[in-house]
Structure formats: C-alpha cells, structure tokens
Design a protein around this motif. Structure first.
Motif, short mmCIF file in Angstrom:
data_model
loop_
_atom_site.label_atom_id
_atom_site.label_comp_id
_atom_site.label_asym_id
_atom_site.label_seq_id
_atom_site.Cartn_x
_atom_site.Cartn_y
_atom_site.Cartn_z
N SER A 285 0.97 -1.07 -0.08
CA SER A 285 -0.04 -0.11 0.09
C SER A 285 0.98 1.04 -0.13
N VAL A 286 0.20 2.27 -0.49
CA VAL A 286 0.80 3.50 -0.25
C VAL A 286 1.02 3.93 1.49
N ASP A 287 2.13 4.12 1.84
CA ASP A 287 2.37 4.54 3.19
C ASP A 287 2.19 5.78 3.60
N GLY A 288 2.88 6.70 2.41
CA GLY A 288 2.60 8.04 2.83
C GLY A 288 3.42 8.68 1.51
N PHE A 289 3.93 9.97 1.61
CA PHE A 289 4.70 10.68 0.82
C PHE A 289 5.87 11.29 1.30
N ALA A 290 6.88 11.30 0.52
CA ALA A 290 8.07 12.15 1.10
C ALA A 290 8.17 13.48 0.35
N TYR A 291 8.11 14.44 1.16
CA TYR A 291 8.15 15.91 0.58
C TYR A 291 9.35 16.04 -0.22
N ARG A 292 10.43 15.57 0.23
CA ARG A 292 11.69 15.68 -0.60
C ARG A 292 12.34 14.18 -0.46
N LEU A 293 12.82 13.61 -1.43
CA LEU A 293 13.59 12.38 -1.25
C LEU A 293 14.98 12.93 -2.02
N LYS A 294 16.04 12.73 -1.16
CA LYS A 294 17.22 12.91 -1.57
C LYS A 294 18.29 11.54 -1.81
N GLU A 295 19.03 11.69 -2.85
CA GLU A 295 19.95 10.64 -2.86
C GLU A 295 21.03 10.89 -3.66
N GLY A 296 22.01 11.08 -3.14
CA GLY A 296 23.37 11.60 -3.87
C GLY A 296 23.14 12.88 -4.07
N ASP A 297 23.38 13.03 -5.47
CA ASP A 297 23.11 14.55 -5.83
C ASP A 297 21.60 14.68 -6.41
N TRP A 298 20.97 13.85 -6.50
CA TRP A 298 19.55 13.94 -7.01
C TRP A 298 18.55 14.30 -5.78
N THR A 299 17.54 15.00 -6.12
CA THR A 299 16.37 15.29 -5.09
C THR A 299 15.05 14.94 -5.99
N TRP A 300 14.07 14.31 -5.25
CA TRP A 300 12.91 13.95 -6.05
C TRP A 300 11.73 14.66 -5.09
N LYS A 301 10.64 15.23 -5.76
CA LYS A 301 9.56 15.95 -5.20
C LYS A 301 8.27 14.75 -4.67
N ASP A 302 7.82 15.03 -3.59
CA ASP A 302 6.40 14.24 -3.24
C ASP A 302 6.56 12.79 -3.88
N SER A 303 7.44 12.14 -3.39
CA SER A 303 7.66 10.70 -3.54
C SER A 303 6.66 9.88 -2.81
N VAL A 304 6.36 8.84 -3.64
CA VAL A 304 5.20 7.87 -2.97
C VAL A 304 6.42 6.86 -2.23
N ARG A 305 6.05 6.72 -0.90
CA ARG A 305 6.51 5.96 0.04
C ARG A 305 5.71 4.49 0.17
N TYR A 306 6.50 3.40 0.04
CA TYR A 306 5.56 1.90 0.24
C TYR A 306 5.52 1.62 1.67
#
Length: 311
Positions: free
Chosen positions: A202-223
């Motif tokens: 299920s969708v557990d929630g959302f990450a406002y920002r998800l950062k990995e190394g040099d990249w950042t993603w917005k509003d990511s789905v957390r399982y």
C-alpha cells in the motif's frame, strides 16, 4: 537505483544455466548519484536478459506475492530495468505508443541534476509481456520523448508502433496513467517486467523531498514494507489495484540505512528535517505527465497544467 543485481548470477547458478547476465554498472536501487550508465543492449545481452528473466520468473513463482486483477500484460523488460507501455487518459488507439521507465534507466547513462532531455533519437528495444509474464514481442522506440532525474525520475519513449497495431498483433492493451494523485492507504502493485514479479503493498505516505546523492525528487510515494523491491525493478509501473491505472513509477529504496547517499535515499521535510527509513522503497508519481501530452501523444511542455521539469 533499482537496476539488475548480482542476484541474477545466483538465479542462473541455481538453475544450472551457463550464461552470465549483463550486470549494471550503476547502483542497484533507483536513487541517484554520479555513476555510469549501461551500454545499449546487444543481441547477446538481450538473449541473456531473457534467460535471466525466465529463470527469475520460475524461481520467484514459488514465493512472489500474487496480485488479484493486476497482471503483467502491457509491461516490458528492458536490458537493465523494467517498464510499461502506457497511454494518457485521452490517447487514441491510432497514436504512437509510449513506454514509461526511469530516467536513470537511460541507455546513455544518468541525466545530471537539473538536466532534462527531450526529443532525442532512439532505437531502444523492449520485450513486451503478456498477462502471464511471457515475452510475446520485441517493440522498438524511434524517439526518447522525455527524460530527467530532477524532481522526478522518469523517461518516456515513443514506439514505432501504435496502440492499435500492438493490440491487433498481440492482443495487449496499454496501461493508462491516472490523472489524479494517489492517496495514502491505496492498495498498489509494483509490476516488474525485468523479473516477472509482482509486489503487493500500500501507499504508506509521501516524502516531501527524497534525496539520494546529487539528486532530489519531490512528493515521492513511500511504500509499506511489503514492497521489498530489488535491483531490476527500476521503472516498474505502480498500479492502483482498484482502478488498474498507473499512479507512479518505481525507482529507489534505502538499502543499508545510509543518510542521503547513493542507494540510501533519505526523506527531507518542509523544515529540513531528515528521516532515514532502512529497507523502505519509493516511487515517483506520474499524474503530472498527463497534462503534458496533447493530441497524437505529442509532448507539449507549455501546455496548461504541465508542471514537470523543463529544459
């Protein structure tokens, strides 16, 4: 980054196969950092990957979760990732078909932070799967329509075939991208064409920002933890079990408990607070793309409501 892992070697060894799979140079979970990409698939690597996929399908069938109405029809296997043939809500049967995967799955390597690629020539091939996960055709792209690892992690290819042609030849329909944001608690299936395996959670929630190394993603789905995706599941469609529509594209997970490093993304909240969730995996939402494609599946980044990153 969820690219093929050494698990493939183990699968082949257990099956007694004599071939060696192509192992991605890039990190295994779909996150981000300065890493080299994989070379375009050759006939040999295509053959090896098909062999690995078949072995994995046989082995995982003993333990893989079983989805209800969700199956493999319309998903594809890439040389290094998973993906799916997709349509926008208003796409026509006569439109050239599109394939969705991750930006970090590009045959040319990872896009740099801030980089957006559009309208590039491509001859990439994809193994089209039927409902049971068997490969029924090889589809070929003629353009890379869009790709980025900034704010999201997505790549969209245009095929040389239309949806109608694929349906007529193979009896397979595309998956439809949902035009709305998924909700927490939604039951989902992550469908990997590379491994021929379906993960249910299920969708557990959302990450406002998800950062990995040099990249950042917005509003990511957390399982929730049941979707314990592995290397090779990068680019898998995340399907809403109730509607059958694609709501996200699988892309990363925190493997070792590291903080914001490659293969160990961290969540960053509105106040800059950092949370690390070891063993938890993530996806990038796809509904923003539905406002960016117009008649004939043509990309129009200036269209009203199109909010994806632009070159």
């Amino acid at each position: 980054m969820r690219k093929p892992l050494v698990v493939a070697l183990c699968a082949l060894a257990l099956a007694g196969a004599g071939a060696t799979p192509a192992v991605a140079v890039a990190p295994s979970p779909t996150g981000a950092d300065t890493t080299t990409g994989t070379a375009p698939a050759t006939p040999l690597t295509d053959l090896v990957n098909d062999t690995v996929g078949a072995v994995a399908y046989t082995l995982s069938g003993l333990t893989a979760p079983k989805a209800g109405a969700v199956n493999f029809a319309g998903t594809v296997s890439l040389s290094n990732c998973s993906g799916s043939v997709v349509r926008m809500p208003d796409s026509a049967a006569s439109d050239p078909a599109l394939v969705l995967t991750n930006g970090h799955c590009l045959e040319s390597g990872f896009p740099a932070p801030g980089q957006v690629l559009t309208d590039r020539a491509s001859s990439r091939t994809f193994g089209l799967l039927n409902a049971s996960g068997a490969k029924v055709a090889t589809l070929r792209a003629n353009r890379l329509v869009y790709a980025t690892m900034t704010d999201t992690d997505a790549a969209i290819y245009r095929l040389s075939s239309t949806y109608a042609q694929i349906k007529s030849a193979y009896g397979i329909d595309p998956l439809t991208l949902s035009g709305t944001r998924p909700a927490a608690g939604t039951a989902i299936s992550v469908v990997s064409g590379y491994w021929k395996r379906i993960y249910n959670c299920s969708v557990d929630g959302f990450a406002y920002r998800l950062k990995e190394g040099d990249w950042t993603w917005k509003d990511s789905v957390r399982y929730t933890s049941a979707c314990d995706t592995i290397g090779g599941t990068s680019g898998s469609p995340v399907v809403d079990d109730a509607t059958g529509k694609v709501v996200a594209v699988n892309n990363t997970g925190n493997e070792d408990g590291g903080r914001c490093t490659v293969n160990n993304p961290c969540e960053v909240d509105e106040n800059g607070g950092v949370t690390v969730r070891q063993g938890i995996n993530y996806a990038q939402q796809t509904y923003p793309f539905t406002a960016c494609f117009t008649t004939g599946n043509r990309l129009d980044l200036s269209a009203s409501g199109c909010t994806v990153p632009k070159p």
